[in-house]
Design an enzyme around this catalytic site. Structure first.
Site, mmCIF file in Angstrom:
data_model
loop_
_atom_site.group_PDB
_atom_site.id
_atom_site.type_symbol
_atom_site.label_atom_id
_atom_site.label_comp_id
_atom_site.label_asym_id
_atom_site.label_seq_id
_atom_site.Cartn_x
_atom_site.Cartn_y
_atom_site.Cartn_z
ATOM 1 N N GLN A 119 5.569 42.231 23.171
ATOM 2 C CA GLN A 119 6.858 41.879 22.568
ATOM 3 C C GLN A 119 6.936 42.318 21.114
ATOM 4 O O GLN A 119 8.002 42.230 20.513
ATOM 5 C CB GLN A 119 7.059 40.358 22.639
ATOM 6 N N GLU A 126 16.318 31.204 25.399
ATOM 7 C CA GLU A 126 15.448 30.034 25.306
ATOM 8 C C GLU A 126 16.117 28.678 25.550
ATOM 9 O O GLU A 126 15.492 27.786 26.138
ATOM 10 C CB GLU A 126 14.786 30.000 23.925
#
Length: 1421
Positions: A781, A1275
């Protein structure tokens, strides 16, 4: 027989995707997965776990079955199938059914267009499971779909879109066939549409009329050559010699017996589902393996007058099919054993495992977790054995065989030929029970088989048998207990005595492997009680009048929860009718790589084709939690074939140390180790197999160091913390506590969580050969951090290191910092050898090394008024950071900033400390501390509701943020959308109607309960540090009009490339087909920030927008001069006028800041809001639960792509459901992680998602802070998974209340079956023995808990029966009961709290007196 260099192997002949394969050197130790990927370069089949637990490697195996004379197609795990067992088989992989280069298959198309792919790593396995199902059942039922997908895991999607794709092949795909409260899923959808009347909304994310038709007659045929081989060729024994192992495949029983006599220690392998994992995970080695798969005498079925006889090599799927057919044709009274077996078979493993695992293997291995053996044993099934010397014989699968003596009874040279299962008799009762971490594809925690025969016409016991599994090292027969009960009447007196006898006979020591000791003891008697009720129910049917009253007393026998295919709805706002048709923003576009995911053509790191002389790296890790390294002996490792070198810290030309934030960390352990799993060195070899073999030969000598700190409690005791401690405060907390009506104290533990991204950590390092340049291909990431760390260890400038990330097979925060360490180790190896080096972590090593979500302990003190207003809060958070700081401090800071969730607390103080322990370092995980700290908040909210007598939703509404409020760090917010989400969720979920229905259900059912909960959400977006919010992009326009877009965001499955393409399309006003998005690379976009915190699209989209606007501005004069021209005309014109067709874009970032000294700032750019309502049902006797329904409302602004956003919401919710209800990490007292793969660590599967699942995007929401008024979505919804947790807690509370236990109670996360069952206190939890904590060493340590909270004896529960609510004694005990303490005082009396030492002394003193009160005070009730 050992492998021979002179002996010649037989040719292995099989087909792959219609292509004939002749392997002249088949190695018995080589699995099909490795062969497909490394030898045939078919990389669509993925490595996910290597043990058959995830389904990523699913392929279809087709064989001609001589017994049935039919072609059989079955899904199977390629990671478990030795290539040597494929002789005469046809293998079909995902590449074999369709390709973007030719024609995609309808399964591939529908998975992609139904948005059933996010990261895409699991997608080929899903496709092949569905494809194999369709080959056998062209129009499958919902039940068949559920079975087919049970063996496949997905960490991204939440399964709903995958199921939607499957439903398109069904005949009856519309209705859920559930009518509860006079509603079904169709009614639900209709109501939703009616409630939105007048608004422009959409409820479909895909159009079925776009799908190509499915024609089952057009599929690949079974290769005619194989058919001829099977029918015509004379069968002969096959022998394959490998590097270390010989594989022998006989064709007759006589040959098999001869081989077994010659090699008595050689295992018989049919499906390799037991031997394979033992070889891989335990290092077991077999010089000779015998495969009886081609022996016809082991593959048959025969009905006799006594029952059914099945060949030992019959697969479990075949057994299941035979039993299913049999029970439908034979009278029910004769099939009770068969039905019990069927019940267990439906959940035993996944479909892929059942397709290849054999009945005989399941019996002979005598695994204590076997769900079949207790039933076979209790039914007196017979084993038909044979050997060369002894001939044939028959033995009973009774207590002698099943209880471990079977290995002695069964001679080494004997084999199991068949199994005879008897019919049941009239008046015979047979039942099977099991409880597992997950309903499907999970090993049992405890299982049982029970059989009873009563004297005809009476309830007197004539014959009785009970067998338990997984309560000892072998299956246990409760023979003494059963014999003692013969002659007794089947009544409550017998029940009470039977439970006592069983607990005495089936004794489980406190240190038993697997832990959960008290829970297992409870299941022993709970299962028996269930059997008791089932028998009573049967007797009632036989003698209705005699047993009517008895059954009424024992009403609501909990049935086994059966899985149902979920029904769902998705609602989102339609785009403006005036929006240009080619403008893709706001439309539910398919994932940019969706088709390639489904065809297996999407390339991940390990799919990059190997080059000549490529090397493979295997890491060597510490086996001690805290120790000094005395010596490292590499000699044995270096002697092994293929080993090139061993890389140590001395081989680093640069520096071994680095910093994630500000605390120093090391790439290699140097001089000492600080956790189990720390990297010490690495082996480099010519193959991955050779590297791994050599890694275990590295000998490391340690000297133990003290202390060894594993738990939060131990860290607190040793004052072991990372600096700094963080604190936020508003109002006057101490003064507020003096004025409140009530004060509540308590604590809650939130367990850690493994990322379980489907693609394990992967890196490929390619030295360029000059100027010390290296290409690093990594699944990360944060490619820039990888670049920086590799440059640091090699002591070269960052400009020499080029990091490339095409896509990542799931990250969730676990691939921010950790891949850089692995890349650094691999780069050192590449630098030393000068060759390409590849490192792909095994699932077990990945889970051991990389850490996960931080376990939390929250201790709170809440002051509130009787009307529900919360006036004061003092809360302390402790997280288990592990052995290095990583990002733990920042995670704790975020946890403190977000802990308020949706509530305004006028006087608030929160503290946060990160514990330094000897566990692998924990790291970033989706939600970044918020899921833990906010769960603490919602926990005390529910407790306040209990204490005030108000409903939890009322407490939430009273304390919810209002207009004009500020957060506790003094940032303004507008809660309008929070309230909208809450109200809309209330309405769409029909909360109050369903709450009434839940209450009614609970009054009518004693042993099963329902619960419902609704939870609001406020989630802040952005990084606290402004520089982390910046982003850059590079956009090129080529002469043919095509556009190449690169940016700093990484495609993790969240659809960032899809959304970026939509942004570029809108800005450049061109179709998406003109745009290509390449890899993420430090070459094209330098100094990227991590793709994390949900803002990848926010910031990179702004950068791409900036670049596109620059280009369009340059093109505008040319467009104005030629308004009728085409895009290509304008581009050509610009080039001819020497106008640059390349532009960079930049986004400076959000203006965020936080002053921790002052405790105030603006650390976030904006807020995302939402709400979720969930309903569950629990089985009070086992702790099992099912998720009935979930309704989610999310504020995502103006969605850029509703399909992607809804997919992210669903996937996050299901990941949160896993966090809060089932996922458990277990460590040994020595700090060794037990849960190192899908066999031990259970993430949600298809069976776990709600039966009704609705997601609605809040309409008319605007967000001026982000691109096109959208909002981040990755999220926030994870936290909404806790709505299931609190629904479970609501159901548990109902059970406790009916049993006379009122008030608050401690309920830690995750709410596993164990915790649910033990919280439903009843006569069975009270009768089990409880061990003194000091009397044994526990199998596992609870790294998320303080030790005190584990040691709550049953007597503390019984206090609540004994005390008069009005006495001072009651108040003191209430205050003393950890971890929830309520202090109630008469008006005007001073408020205070007792210290722990005083509490313990008071409890000891009071208990001595309480024990004398006797039954009159309800102690035994």
């Amino acid at each position: 027989m050992s492998s021979s260099t002179t002996a010649r192997s037989d040719e292995l002949i099989f087909f792959v995707n219609g292509r004939k394969i002749i392997e002249k050197n088949a190695d018995p130790e080589r699995m099909l997965l490795s062969y497909l990927r490394k030898r045939l370069h078919l990389t669509g089949t993925k490595y996910g776990c290597g043990t058959g637990g995830c389904g990523a490697c699913t392929v279809m195996i087709s064989t001609y079955e001589p017994f049935s004379k039919k072609i059989q197609h079955c899904s199977a795990n390629a990671c478990l199938i030795p290539i040597c067992c494929l002789y005469g088989a046809a293998v079909t992989t995902v590449e074999g059914i369709g390709s973007v280069k030719s024609r995609i298959h309808p399964v591939q198309e529908r998975i992609a267009k139904c948005h059933g792919s996010q990261c895409g790593f699991c997608t080929p396995g899903m496709v092949m499971s569905i494809y194999a199902l369709l080959r056998n059942h062209p129009e499958p039922t919902m039940e068949q779909i559920s079975e087919a997908l049970a063996g496949n895991l997905c960490r991204c999607t939440g399964y709903r879109p995958i199921i939607d794709a499957c439903k398109t092949f069904c005949k009856d795909l519309d209705c859920c066939k559930i009518r509860e409260n006079e509603n079904c899923c169709l009614d639900l959808k209709e109501n939703l549409l009616l409630s939105e009347k007048g608004k422009e909304i959409c409820t479909k994310l895909f159009a079925t009329d776009e799908f190509q038709p499915w024609d089952s007659t057009q599929e690949l045929i079974f290769p005619p050559k194989l058919l001829l081989m099977a029918k015509e060729q004379r069968k002969r024994t096959l022998v394959f010699y490998g590097e270390r192992t010989t594989w022998i495949s006989p064709v007759s029983l006589k040959e098999l017996l001869e081989l077994k006599a010659k090699y008595p220690k050689a295992p018989l392998v049919v499906g390799n589902t037991s031997v394979g994992p033992e070889i891989k995970c335990k290092g077991v080695f077999h010089p000779v393996i015998i495969s009886p798969i081609r022996v016809l005498e082991l593959n048959f079925l025969n009905f006799t007058s006594n029952g059914l006889t099945l060949g030992a090599a019959c697969s479990l799927s075949l057994v299941k099919d035979i039993l299913t057919s049999t029970v439908s044709e034979i009278p029910e009274e004769k099939t009770k054993v068969f039905r019990a077996l069927l019940q267990q078979l439906k959940t035993l493993g996944g479909q892929q495992i059942r397709n290849i695992a054999s009945l005989g293997g399941n019996i002979i291995k005598q695994h204590t977790t076997s769900d079949l053996n207790p039933i076979l044993a209790v039914s007196n099934s017979l084993l038909n054995l044979a050997s060369l010397a002894g001939g044939t014989r028959q033995i009973s699968l009774n207590e002698h065989f099943s209880s471990g003596f079977g290995k002695a009874i069964l001679k080494p040279e004997e084999i199991l030929v068949s199994l005879s299962i008897p019919y049941s008799k009239t008046g015979e009762f047979v039942a099977a029970f099991r409880q597992a971490q997950r309903r499907e594809n999970a090993l049992s925690i405890v299982n049982a088989g029970m059989r009873l025969i009563l004297d005809p016409g009476t309830d007197i016991i004539m014959d009785f048998g009970i067998f338990y599994g997984n309560v000892a090292s072998t299956t246990v027969c409760a023979k003494k207990s059963c014999q003692a009960l013969i002659g007794r009447c089947w009544n409550e007196q017998m029940l009470e005595e039977a439970c006592k006898l069983l607990l005495e006979e089936v004794s489980i020591p406190g240190s038993a492997p697997g832990g959960k000791v008290e829970y297992k003891r409870t299941l022993i008697v709970s299962f028996f009680f269930k059997f008791y009720l089932e028998v009573l129910q049967g007797l009632k049917l036989m003698y209705p009048h005699r047993y009517c009253d008895t059954i009424e007393k024992r009403k609501s026998i909990p049935d086994v929860f059966h899985n149902k295919i979920p029904q769902s709805s998705q609602i989102y706002q339609a785009v403006d009718p005036e929006q240009l048709s080619q403008d893709p923003v706001g439309r539910p576009l398919m994932h940019l790589a969706g088709i390639k995911h489904a065809t297996g053509e999407a390339i991940y790191c390990d799919d990059i084709r190997a080059v000549e002389e490529e090397l493979f790296l295997a890491i060597v890790t510490s086996s001690r939690p805290h120790a000094k390294i005395i010596s490292i002996d590499l000699s044995d490792a270096l002697k092994l074939p293929g080993v090139i070198d061993v890389i140590t810290v001395q081989d680093i030309p640069g520096t071994n140390e680095f910093c994630c934030i500000n605390e120093p960390e090391s790439v290699f352990a140097n001089h000492k180790v600080i956790c189990v799993g720390q990297i010490i060195c690495a082996v480099v070899a010519d193959t991955d197999v050779h590297a791994k073999r050599a890694a275990v030969k590295v000998k490391i000598t340690y000297e133990a160091l003290e202390p060894v700190i594993l738990t939060i409690e131990e860290a607190i005791k040793n004052n072991s913390f990372y600096d700094p401690e963080r604190k936020l405060e508003q109002g006057n907390v101490d003064e507020a506590f003096e004025t409140v009506d009530q004060i509540l104290e308590g604590e809650i533990h939130i367990g850690g969580q493994e990322h379980f991204y489907m693609e394990t950590q992967s890196v490929l390092v390619v030295p360029k050969g000059e100027d010390k340049e290296m290409d690093v291909y990594v699944s990360s990431q944060h490619p820039t951090f990888t670049q920086e760390l590799v440059a640091s260890v090699l002591n070269v400038p960052s400009s020499r290191i080029m990091c490339h990330v095409k896509r990542v097979g799931g990250g969730f925060g676990g691939k921010v910092t950790k891949p850089a360490i692995l890349a650094a180790v691999t780069a050192v190896a590449a630098n030393k050898t000068g060759r390409v080096v590849r490192c792909i972590l095994d699932r077990g090593d990945d889970m051991l090394i990389t850490g996960g979500r931080h376990p939390f302990l929250g201790k709170y003190r809440v002051g509130f008024m009787n009307d529900g207003r919360i006036m004061a809060l003092d809360v302390r958070y402790y997280s288990n950071g592990g052995c290095t700081a990583d990002e733990s401090i920042v995670i704790m800071e975020t946890a403190l900033l977000r802990m308020d969730n949706a509530y305004m607390i006028p006087n608030l103080r929160c503290w946060g400390k990160v514990c330094k322990t000897n566990l692998p370092s924990n790291t970033a995980f989706r939600g970044f501390g918020f899921p833990q700290s906010a769960l603490v908040t919602e926990s005390w909210i529910t407790d306040v509701a209990i204490k005030t007598g108000l409903s939890p939703e009322k407490i939430r509404e009273i304390n919810m943020y209002k207009k004009g409020n500020q957060t506790h760090y003094k940032q303004d917010l507008d809660p309008n959308n929070l309230v909208k989400c809450w109200n809309e969720c209330m309405e769409k979920s029909s909360y109050y109607i369903r709450k009434t229905a839940v209450d009614k259900f609970n009054k009518q059912n004693y042993w099963k309960k329902k619960g419902i909960a609704i939870i609001p959400l406020k989630y802040s977006i952005g990084f606290e540090a402004m520089f982390l919010n910046q982003a850059a992009a590079l956009v090129h326009i080529y002469m043919d009009g095509s556009v190449l877009v690169t940016h700093g965001g990484v495609e993790l499955g969240q659809g960032i490339h899809t959304k970026i393409m939509q942004v570029a399309s809108r800005e450049l006003k061109i179709p998406t087909s003109f745009i290509h998005i390449c890899e993420t690379s430090t070459v094209t976009v330098p100094n990227t920030r991590p793709t994390a915190a949900s803002i990848g699209t926010d910031i990179n989209g702004m950068a791409v927008k900036n670049a596109c606007q620059t280009l369009l501005k340059r093109l505008q004069p040319i467009m104005d001069k030629n308004p009728e021209g085409t895009w290509k005309d304008w581009v050509t014109g610009a080039f001819r006028q020497s106008i640059s067709l390349s532009a960079t874009g930049f986004f400076r970032g959000y203006d965020t800041n936080m002053n921790w000294d002052k405790g105030e700032g603006r650390p976030f750019e904006y807020f995302v809001y939402g709400a979720a309502c969930s309903e569950v049902e629990i089985d009070c006797l086992t702790g099992d639960h099912k998720n009935i329904r979930t309704d989610i409302i999310m504020d995502v602004g103006c969605s850029l792509n509703p399909a992607v956003d809804i997919g992210q919401i669903e996937g996050a919710f299901v990941q949160g459901l896993g966090l809060y209800t089932m996922e458990e990490l277990k460590y040994s007292p020595e700090g060794v992680l037990y849960t190192r793969g899908p066999d031990q660590y259970k993430i949600p599967a298809v069976c776990d998602i709600p039966e009704q699942f609705s997601v609605s995007l809040l309409s008319s929401s605007q967000n001026p802070n982000a691109i096109y008024s959208s909002k981040a979505v990755g999220e926030p919804a994870l936290f909404l998974g806790c709505s299931v947790f609190f629904a479970i807690k609501d159901a548990v509370a109902a059970a406790r209340q009916e049993r006379g236990i009122t008030g608050t109670f401690t309920f830690h996360s995750p709410s596993t079956a164990e915790r649910i069952r033990m919280a439903c206190v009843d006569q069975f939890t009270k009768m089990i023995p409880w061990d003194e904590p000091e009397s044994y060493v526990p199998w596992a340590v609870p790294v998320d808990q303080s030790l005190l909270s584990q040691q709550i004896p049953q007597e503390q529960e019984r206090f609540q029966y004994a005390m008069d609510p009005q006495t001072d004694l009651k108040r003191v005990l209430s205050a003393a009961t950890p971890p929830n303490t309520l202090i109630i005082f008469p008006e005007g009396q001073e408020r205070s709290s007792l210290k722990q030492e005083q509490v313990c002394q008071t409890l000891l003193t009071l208990w001595a007196g309480v024990c004398d009160m006797g039954p009159a005070h309800g102690l035994d009730e």
